[in-house]
Design a protein around this motif. Structure first.
Motif, mmCIF file in Angstrom:
data_model
loop_
_atom_site.group_PDB
_atom_site.id
_atom_site.type_symbol
_atom_site.label_atom_id
_atom_site.label_comp_id
_atom_site.label_asym_id
_atom_site.label_seq_id
_atom_site.Cartn_x
_atom_site.Cartn_y
_atom_site.Cartn_z
ATOM 1 N N ARG A 1 0.568 -1.170 0.286
ATOM 2 C CA ARG A 1 -0.435 0.417 -0.292
ATOM 3 C C ARG A 1 1.007 1.817 -0.144
ATOM 4 N NH1 ARG A 1 -5.582 0.479 3.665
ATOM 5 N NH2 ARG A 1 -5.998 2.619 2.817
ATOM 6 N N LEU A 2 0.297 2.106 -1.087
ATOM 7 C CA LEU A 2 1.370 3.259 -1.049
ATOM 8 C C LEU A 2 0.192 4.510 -0.685
ATOM 9 C CD1 LEU A 2 3.321 2.906 -4.092
ATOM 10 C CD2 LEU A 2 4.144 2.602 -2.115
ATOM 11 N N ILE A 3 1.310 5.607 -0.075
ATOM 12 C CA ILE A 3 0.667 6.828 -0.213
ATOM 13 C C ILE A 3 1.248 8.129 -0.807
ATOM 14 C CG2 ILE A 3 0.389 8.284 1.944
ATOM 15 C CD1 ILE A 3 0.227 6.336 4.420
ATOM 16 N N PHE A 4 -0.358 8.550 -1.349
ATOM 17 C CA PHE A 4 -0.058 10.037 -1.913
ATOM 18 C C PHE A 4 -0.677 10.963 -1.890
ATOM 19 C CE2 PHE A 4 1.235 6.520 -4.783
ATOM 20 C CZ PHE A 4 2.189 6.426 -5.379
ATOM 21 N N ASN A 5 0.014 12.029 -1.926
ATOM 22 C CA ASN A 5 -0.254 13.414 -1.232
ATOM 23 C C ASN A 5 -0.633 14.889 -2.571
ATOM 24 O OD1 ASN A 5 -1.090 15.490 0.520
ATOM 25 N ND2 ASN A 5 0.759 16.604 0.068
ATOM 26 N N VAL B 1 -4.474 10.337 -0.944
ATOM 27 C CA VAL B 1 -4.875 9.381 -1.524
ATOM 28 C C VAL B 1 -3.664 8.044 -1.706
ATOM 29 C CG1 VAL B 1 -5.807 8.608 -4.667
ATOM 30 C CG2 VAL B 1 -6.166 11.058 -3.419
ATOM 31 N N ASP B 2 -4.088 6.586 -1.161
ATOM 32 C CA ASP B 2 -3.957 5.394 -1.369
ATOM 33 C C ASP B 2 -3.797 4.219 -2.261
ATOM 34 O OD1 ASP B 2 -3.400 6.264 1.309
ATOM 35 O OD2 ASP B 2 -3.068 4.661 2.303
ATOM 36 N N VAL B 3 -2.606 3.968 -2.885
ATOM 37 C CA VAL B 3 -3.687 2.911 -3.734
ATOM 38 C C VAL B 3 -2.836 1.440 -3.302
ATOM 39 C CG1 VAL B 3 -2.155 1.719 -6.094
ATOM 40 C CG2 VAL B 3 -2.399 4.374 -5.736
ATOM 41 N N GLU B 4 -3.740 0.575 -3.588
ATOM 42 C CA GLU B 4 -3.726 -0.985 -2.446
ATOM 43 C C GLU B 4 -3.045 -2.009 -4.016
ATOM 44 O OE1 GLU B 4 -6.736 -1.540 -0.128
ATOM 45 O OE2 GLU B 4 -7.812 -0.013 -0.430
ATOM 46 N N THR B 5 -1.988 -2.582 -3.181
ATOM 47 C CA THR B 5 -1.614 -3.813 -4.213
ATOM 48 C C THR B 5 -3.050 -5.061 -4.920
ATOM 49 O OG1 THR B 5 -3.100 -5.348 -2.303
ATOM 50 C CG2 THR B 5 -0.039 -4.721 -2.390
ATOM 51 N N ASN B 6 -4.298 -4.216 -4.602
ATOM 52 C CA ASN B 6 -5.152 -4.905 -5.891
ATOM 53 C C ASN B 6 -5.468 -3.631 -7.220
ATOM 54 O OD1 ASN B 6 -6.884 -2.699 -4.661
ATOM 55 N ND2 ASN B 6 -8.410 -4.109 -3.818
ATOM 56 N N GLY B 7 -4.775 -2.780 -6.837
ATOM 57 C CA GLY B 7 -4.839 -1.693 -7.511
ATOM 58 C C GLY B 7 -6.110 -0.731 -7.145
ATOM 59 N N LYS B 8 -6.433 -0.459 -6.221
ATOM 60 C CA LYS B 8 -7.778 0.077 -5.500
ATOM 61 C C LYS B 8 -6.746 1.622 -5.367
ATOM 62 C CE LYS B 8 -11.666 0.564 -2.713
ATOM 63 N NZ LYS B 8 -12.228 -0.431 -1.149
ATOM 64 N N ILE B 9 -7.411 2.642 -6.055
ATOM 65 C CA ILE B 9 -6.968 4.736 -5.741
ATOM 66 C C ILE B 9 -7.868 5.052 -5.169
ATOM 67 C CG2 ILE B 9 -6.866 5.705 -6.822
ATOM 68 C CD1 ILE B 9 -5.585 4.751 -9.345
ATOM 69 N N SER B 10 -8.294 5.585 -3.735
ATOM 70 C CA SER B 10 -9.006 5.099 -2.567
ATOM 71 C C SER B 10 -8.804 6.927 -2.392
ATOM 72 C CB SER B 10 -9.700 4.794 -1.968
ATOM 73 O OG SER B 10 -9.422 3.528 -2.189
ATOM 74 N N TRP B 11 -9.771 8.093 -1.925
ATOM 75 C CA TRP B 11 -9.952 9.369 -1.408
ATOM 76 C C TRP B 11 -9.464 8.799 0.209
ATOM 77 C CZ3 TRP B 11 -12.463 11.200 1.798
ATOM 78 C CH2 TRP B 11 -12.327 12.663 2.708
#
Length: 120
Positions: free
Chosen positions: A36-40, A50-60
């Motif tokens: 899981r990665l975190i982006f600003n 906004v996080d990007v998870e290992t399943n490809g889900k991009i979430s606010w």
């Protein structure tokens, strides 16, 4: 928005608007992180997590959402060839779905990923 993938790098670019906050988009299988990665990211006068998870889900996750849009430009990560990032001065890996801090060099670009916490 557009997704570009090549040489072990994934780039997301573009602006989305007038949708629900939470699950924003899903990356294709060849463009997903190993942790899981975190982006600003930009939301007009404020920023958003906004996080990007290992399943490809991009979430606010939190932060600005006042203007009915968010830029996804800035989501960039490596998908292969990661090495452990040595930590100093009491910092340690946050762990869990965030994994351990790592870095990779692709096409002359150094990318760092991971979440750390102060451990004393």
């Amino acid at each position: 928005p557009m997704v570009s993938y090549g040489d072990g790098l994934c780039f997301v670019d573009g602006l989305i608007k007038h949708g629900s906050w939470g699950h924003l988009a899903t990356l294709p299988a060849e463009c997903r992180p190993s942790k899981r990665l975190i982006f600003n990211l930009n939301n007009h006068a404020t920023t958003s997590r906004v996080d990007v998870e290992t399943n490809g889900k991009i979430s606010w996750i939190t932060g600005g959402k006042d203007h009915s849009w968010i830029s996804l430009s800035g989501i960039t990560f490596g998908t292969q060839g990661w090495s452990a990032l040595p930590l100093a001065n009491g910092w340690q890996a946050y762990g869990g779905s965030y994994g351990s801090p790592t870095y990779t060099v692709r096409g002359g670009v150094c990318l760092v990923g991971g979440l750390i916490k102060y451990g004393g």
